[in-house]
Write a protein that holds these residues in place. Structure first.
Motif, short mmCIF file in Angstrom:
data_model
loop_
_atom_site.label_atom_id
_atom_site.label_comp_id
_atom_site.label_asym_id
_atom_site.label_seq_id
_atom_site.Cartn_x
_atom_site.Cartn_y
_atom_site.Cartn_z
N TRP A 82 0.76 -1.04 0.12
CA TRP A 82 0.02 0.17 0.00
C TRP A 82 0.83 1.26 -0.08
N ILE A 83 1.93 1.34 0.69
CA ILE A 83 2.91 2.37 0.70
C ILE A 83 3.48 2.67 -0.60
N MET A 84 3.88 1.44 -1.17
CA MET A 84 4.37 1.93 -2.57
C MET A 84 3.37 2.31 -3.92
N ALA A 85 1.96 1.69 -3.81
CA ALA A 85 1.16 2.13 -4.72
C ALA A 85 0.89 3.67 -4.19
N ALA A 86 0.60 4.07 -3.14
CA ALA A 86 0.39 5.38 -2.72
C ALA A 86 1.34 6.32 -2.98
N ARG A 87 2.52 5.95 -3.22
CA ARG A 87 3.68 6.89 -3.59
C ARG A 87 3.75 7.06 -5.03
N VAL A 88 3.32 5.69 -5.96
CA VAL A 88 3.47 6.01 -7.23
C VAL A 88 2.14 6.67 -7.78
N ARG A 89 0.84 6.75 -7.04
CA ARG A 89 -0.46 7.85 -7.49
C ARG A 89 -0.04 9.02 -7.24
N GLY A 91 3.11 10.60 -7.26
CA GLY A 91 4.28 10.87 -7.74
C GLY A 91 5.47 11.11 -6.86
N GLU A 92 5.40 11.03 -5.57
CA GLU A 92 6.14 10.85 -4.70
C GLU A 92 7.55 9.92 -4.76
N VAL A 93 7.04 8.87 -5.67
CA VAL A 93 8.07 7.98 -5.88
C VAL A 93 9.46 8.40 -6.48
N VAL A 94 9.21 9.63 -7.47
CA VAL A 94 10.33 10.04 -8.22
C VAL A 94 11.39 10.52 -7.10
N LEU A 163 7.24 -6.91 -1.50
CA LEU A 163 7.74 -5.91 -2.44
C LEU A 163 7.54 -6.06 -3.94
N LEU A 164 7.52 -7.50 -4.25
CA LEU A 164 7.25 -7.73 -5.73
C LEU A 164 5.94 -7.29 -6.03
N ILE A 165 4.73 -7.55 -5.03
CA ILE A 165 3.32 -7.20 -5.26
C ILE A 165 3.05 -5.80 -5.25
N GLY A 166 4.13 -4.76 -4.46
CA GLY A 166 4.09 -3.42 -4.55
C GLY A 166 4.57 -3.08 -5.87
N LEU A 167 5.36 -3.74 -6.66
CA LEU A 167 5.83 -3.12 -7.87
C LEU A 167 5.08 -3.14 -8.81
N THR A 168 3.85 -3.91 -8.66
CA THR A 168 2.87 -4.20 -9.67
C THR A 168 2.36 -2.89 -9.83
N ALA A 169 2.38 -1.90 -8.96
CA ALA A 169 1.74 -0.50 -8.90
C ALA A 169 2.44 0.38 -10.02
N PHE A 170 3.61 -0.04 -10.24
CA PHE A 170 4.21 0.82 -11.79
C PHE A 170 3.57 0.36 -12.90
N TRP A 171 3.02 -0.59 -13.01
CA TRP A 171 1.92 -1.11 -14.28
C TRP A 171 0.41 -0.69 -13.98
N THR A 172 0.02 -0.84 -12.90
CA THR A 172 -1.48 -0.98 -12.56
C THR A 172 -1.93 0.38 -11.72
N VAL A 173 -0.83 1.24 -11.42
CA VAL A 173 -1.03 2.19 -10.32
C VAL A 173 -2.05 1.91 -9.19
#
Length: 266
Positions: A82-89, A91-94, A163-173
């Protein structure tokens, strides 16, 4: 190397500080876990009426296993998806990927900090869990020494899988559906609510072939003496093999995810 370690320690401290900002949530989660222990252990105790053992486990061993599995869930629970998806949505992931520390390492350091807080909470509720669920000591000295090793391997596996599940956010947001499905499947196949020895043969074969069993079942089964000796050793080897394989897969998936990162603006 020293600079990198200082950076990762900073992430651990930040994760602890973040978790402590939501102390009510932490203790509410612990309370829910205690209620779950009460319900599950009572249901399974009733299932043993008139029988001393089922599938080689006594009622007492099953109750201790289920209590321990619930406590382990507090320790290894990972918010990374959830942290990774939230940061992708947002834009903080940059900011994360622009740092000199590797992104997967940053996330695992956050997980470590979260776990430090969760271990502290678990230690506070262990006496109550023992009273409610009948938690007793390990099956022997060897079980007591091997249990922390098994739990550490389980923590590492759970972190890599999260971590692997979190990385799916880069494809699905938005990966909430994937994350919820993963949590359900992983908890079941890990033996979180039903020990794997009770699984029918085909389903047990599936569970044995996947890494989830080393997250919950292996540590708890070692603690109660269900798994020991050569079986425990072989389990450690297989768990370590899964860790190596998942580390390589994480690195591969991260390289692909990084190429998908698009930053708009200056």
């Amino acid at each position: 190397m020293r600079r990198a370690l200082r950076g990762y320690r900073a992430y651990v401290r930040a994760a602890v500080a973040i978790r402590l900002q939501y102390r009510i949530t932490i203790f509410a989660s612990a309370a829910v876990t205690l209620l779950w222990i009460l319900l599950v252990t009572r249901v399974w105790s009733a299932a043993y009426q008139g029988r001393d053992t089922v599938a080689g486990l006594s009622r007492e061993s099953t109750v201790v296993y289920l209590t321990l599995a619930s406590l382990q869930a507090i320790v290894i629970n990972s918010p990374l998806m959830w942290i990774m998806a939230a940061r992708v949505r947002s834009g903080e992931v940059v900011f994360d990927i622009s740092r000199p520390l590797g992104y997967p390492g940053q996330m695992l350091a956050l997980q470590a900090g979260t776990s430090v807080t969760q271990i502290a909470v678990t230690l506070l509720v262990v006496p109550l869990a023992g009273l409610i669920g009948g938690l007793s000591g390990p099956a022997g000295l060897a079980a007591g020494l091997l249990y922390p090793v098994a739990l550490l391997l389980g923590w590492m596996l759970n972190g890599l899988l999260s971590l692997l599940i979190g990385l799916t956010a880069f494809w699905t947001v938005e990966n909430t559906g994937i994350a919820v499905l993963y949590r359900f499947v992983a908890a079941f196949l890990a033996g979180a609510s039903v020990p794997l020895v009770f699984f029918p043969a085909p389903l047990r074969a599936v569970a044995d072939a996947l890494p989830f069993r080393y997250i919950v079942y292996q540590p708890a089964a070692i603690y109660i003496g269900q798994v020991d000796g050569a079986a425990a050793r072989d389990g450690f080897v297989l768990a370590a093999g899964w860790i190596v394989a998942l580390s390589g897969l994480t690195a591969l998936v991260w390289r692909q995810a990084y190429r998908r990162t698009v930053v708009h603006g200056g």
